[in-house]
Design a protein around this motif. Structure first.
Motif, PDB file in Angstrom:
ATOM      1  N   VAL A  88     -80.368 -27.758 -68.658  1.00 21.37           N
ATOM      2  CA  VAL A  88     -79.254 -28.664 -68.898  1.00 21.37           C
ATOM      3  C   VAL A  88     -78.105 -28.214 -68.006  1.00 21.37           C
ATOM      4  CG1 VAL A  88     -77.624 -29.522 -70.604  1.00 21.37           C
ATOM      5  CG2 VAL A  88     -79.974 -29.028 -71.264  1.00 21.37           C
ATOM      6  N   ASP A  89     -77.627 -29.127 -67.197  1.00 20.28           N
ATOM      7  CA  ASP A  89     -76.519 -28.823 -66.302  1.00 20.28           C
ATOM      8  C   ASP A  89     -75.212 -29.036 -67.055  1.00 20.28           C
ATOM      9  OD1 ASP A  89     -74.822 -28.340 -64.227  1.00 20.28           O
ATOM     10  OD2 ASP A  89     -75.487 -30.022 -62.986  1.00 20.28           O
ATOM     11  N   LYS A  90     -74.480 -27.957 -67.327  1.00 20.44           N
ATOM     12  CA  LYS A  90     -73.264 -28.083 -68.110  1.00 20.44           C
ATOM     13  C   LYS A  90     -72.136 -28.751 -67.332  1.00 20.44           C
ATOM     14  CE  LYS A  90     -71.740 -23.387 -67.077  1.00 20.44           C
ATOM     15  NZ  LYS A  90     -71.387 -22.100 -67.639  1.00 20.44           N
ATOM     16  N   TRP A  91     -72.289 -28.920 -66.039  1.00 27.00           N
ATOM     17  CA  TRP A  91     -71.252 -29.554 -65.229  1.00 27.00           C
ATOM     18  C   TRP A  91     -71.601 -31.002 -64.886  1.00 27.00           C
ATOM     19  CZ3 TRP A  91     -67.353 -26.463 -65.591  1.00 27.00           C
ATOM     20  CH2 TRP A  91     -67.556 -25.102 -65.664  1.00 27.00           C
ATOM     21  N   ALA A  92     -72.717 -31.504 -65.382  1.00 24.49           N
ATOM     22  CA  ALA A  92     -73.197 -32.831 -64.997  1.00 24.49           C
ATOM     23  C   ALA A  92     -72.222 -33.940 -65.370  1.00 24.49           C
ATOM     24  CB  ALA A  92     -74.550 -33.098 -65.637  1.00 24.49           C
ATOM     25  N   ASP A  93     -71.519 -33.800 -66.479  1.00 27.10           N
ATOM     26  CA  ASP A  93     -70.620 -34.865 -66.901  1.00 27.10           C
ATOM     27  C   ASP A  93     -69.338 -34.917 -66.071  1.00 27.10           C
ATOM     28  OD1 ASP A  93     -69.735 -32.467 -67.865  1.00 27.10           O
ATOM     29  OD2 ASP A  93     -69.073 -33.264 -69.807  1.00 27.10           O
ATOM     30  N   GLN A  94     -69.103 -33.940 -65.233  1.00 26.39           N
ATOM     31  CA  GLN A  94     -67.886 -33.928 -64.423  1.00 26.39           C
ATOM     32  C   GLN A  94     -68.074 -34.586 -63.058  1.00 26.39           C
ATOM     33  OE1 GLN A  94     -66.320 -29.995 -64.171  1.00 26.39           O
ATOM     34  NE2 GLN A  94     -66.070 -29.794 -66.381  1.00 26.39           N
TER      35      GLN A  94
END
Length: 66
Positions: free
Chosen positions: A42-48
């Motif tokens: 899960v990419d924790k920066w994907a929503d940015q």
């Protein structure tokens, strides 16, 4: 100070390490390892950031509409 004292110290430490057995909570370790098996990356920066694929699709749709 000769090699004898140094060797004796190393021998003492080796014996201590050989007989050392830490207590391990295997149930907690099993729970932790089991929880990571189900998780995918899960990419924790994907929503940015916008997805590159979406940008290309939007550009293709916009050019097709013109």
């Amino acid at each position: 100070m000769g090699r004898g004292r140094q060797k004796a110290k190393h021998t003492k430490i080796a014996r201590e390490l050989k007989s050392f057995s830490p207590s391990v909570n295997y149930a907690a370790l099993e729970r932790e390892l089991a929880s990571h098996d189900d998780d995918e990356y899960v990419d924790k920066w994907a929503d940015q950031y916008d997805d590159e694929d979406e940008d290309e699709e939007d550009a293709a749709l916009n050019s097709a509409m013109r």
